[in-house]
Design a protein around this motif. Structure first.
Motif, PDB file in Angstrom:
ATOM      1  N   CYS A  39      -2.372  -9.281  -8.144  1.00  0.00           N
ATOM      2  CA  CYS A  39      -1.564  -9.208  -6.928  1.00  0.00           C
ATOM      3  C   CYS A  39      -0.179  -9.816  -7.108  1.00  0.00           C
ATOM      4  N   LEU A  42       1.839  -7.422  -9.120  1.00  0.00           N
ATOM      5  CA  LEU A  42       2.198  -6.283  -8.284  1.00  0.00           C
ATOM      6  C   LEU A  42       3.374  -6.630  -7.374  1.00  0.00           C
ATOM      7  N   GLN A  69       2.998  -1.795   2.330  1.00  0.00           N
ATOM      8  CA  GLN A  69       1.638  -2.244   2.654  1.00  0.00           C
ATOM      9  C   GLN A  69       0.724  -1.060   2.959  1.00  0.00           C
ATOM     10  N   LEU A  72      -0.301   0.408  -0.263  1.00  0.00           N
ATOM     11  CA  LEU A  72      -1.253  -0.450  -0.966  1.00  0.00           C
ATOM     12  C   LEU A  72      -2.631  -0.438  -0.322  1.00  0.00           C
ATOM     13  N   GLN A  73      -2.702  -0.141   0.970  1.00  0.00           N
ATOM     14  CA  GLN A  73      -3.977  -0.132   1.682  1.00  0.00           C
ATOM     15  C   GLN A  73      -4.636   1.246   1.685  1.00  0.00           C
ATOM     16  N   SER A  77      -6.651   2.487  -3.726  1.00  0.00           N
ATOM     17  CA  SER A  77      -5.721   1.457  -4.177  1.00  0.00           C
ATOM     18  C   SER A  77      -6.435   0.467  -5.097  1.00  0.00           C
ATOM     19  N   ALA A  84      -3.667  -6.440  -0.164  1.00  0.00           N
ATOM     20  CA  ALA A  84      -2.433  -5.702   0.106  1.00  0.00           C
ATOM     21  C   ALA A  84      -1.559  -6.461   1.098  1.00  0.00           C
TER      22      ALA A  84
END
Length: 103
Positions: A39, A42, A69, A72-73, A77, A84
């Motif tokens: 994360c 990312l 977001q 990412l959700q 993903s 996210a």
């Protein structure tokens, strides 16, 4: 001690993997550390993309963060919905933007 154990996972990320009472981890610390690394990497990687999207959008930071977001959700993903949201908040922090208002 291996290198992975020297990575300090911030409390805000650890909280994603604790019980409702916040007293116990729901996953082994090694797994939490691996998810944190993913994360954090990312969020770091998205800084350029977010800055470019801000320029293209005419300066709406919240819209850029919300769009990232949502992406990412999306199903498939590499991160969970709560991860996210954390990435979005971390991205905002890295860019000096106001954190997104919703998770």
């Amino acid at each position: 001690m291996d290198d992975a154990n020297q990575i300090e996972v911030p409390p805000s990320f650890v909280a994603l993997f604790t019980t409702g009472a916040g007293t116990r981890l729901t996953h082994p610390m090694g797994a939490v550390r691996e998810r944190y690394e993913l994360c954090e990497d990312l969020a770091q990687a998205l800084t350029e993309q977010a800055s470019a999207a801000l320029s293209a959008s005419g300066g709406d930071e919240q819209a850029v963060l919300e769009k990232i977001q949502r992406a990412l959700q999306a199903e498939g993903s590499a991160v969970s919905p709560v991860e996210a949201s954390w990435v979005g908040r971390r991205l905002a922090e890295l860019l000096g933007w106001e954190a997104p208002g919703r998770d």
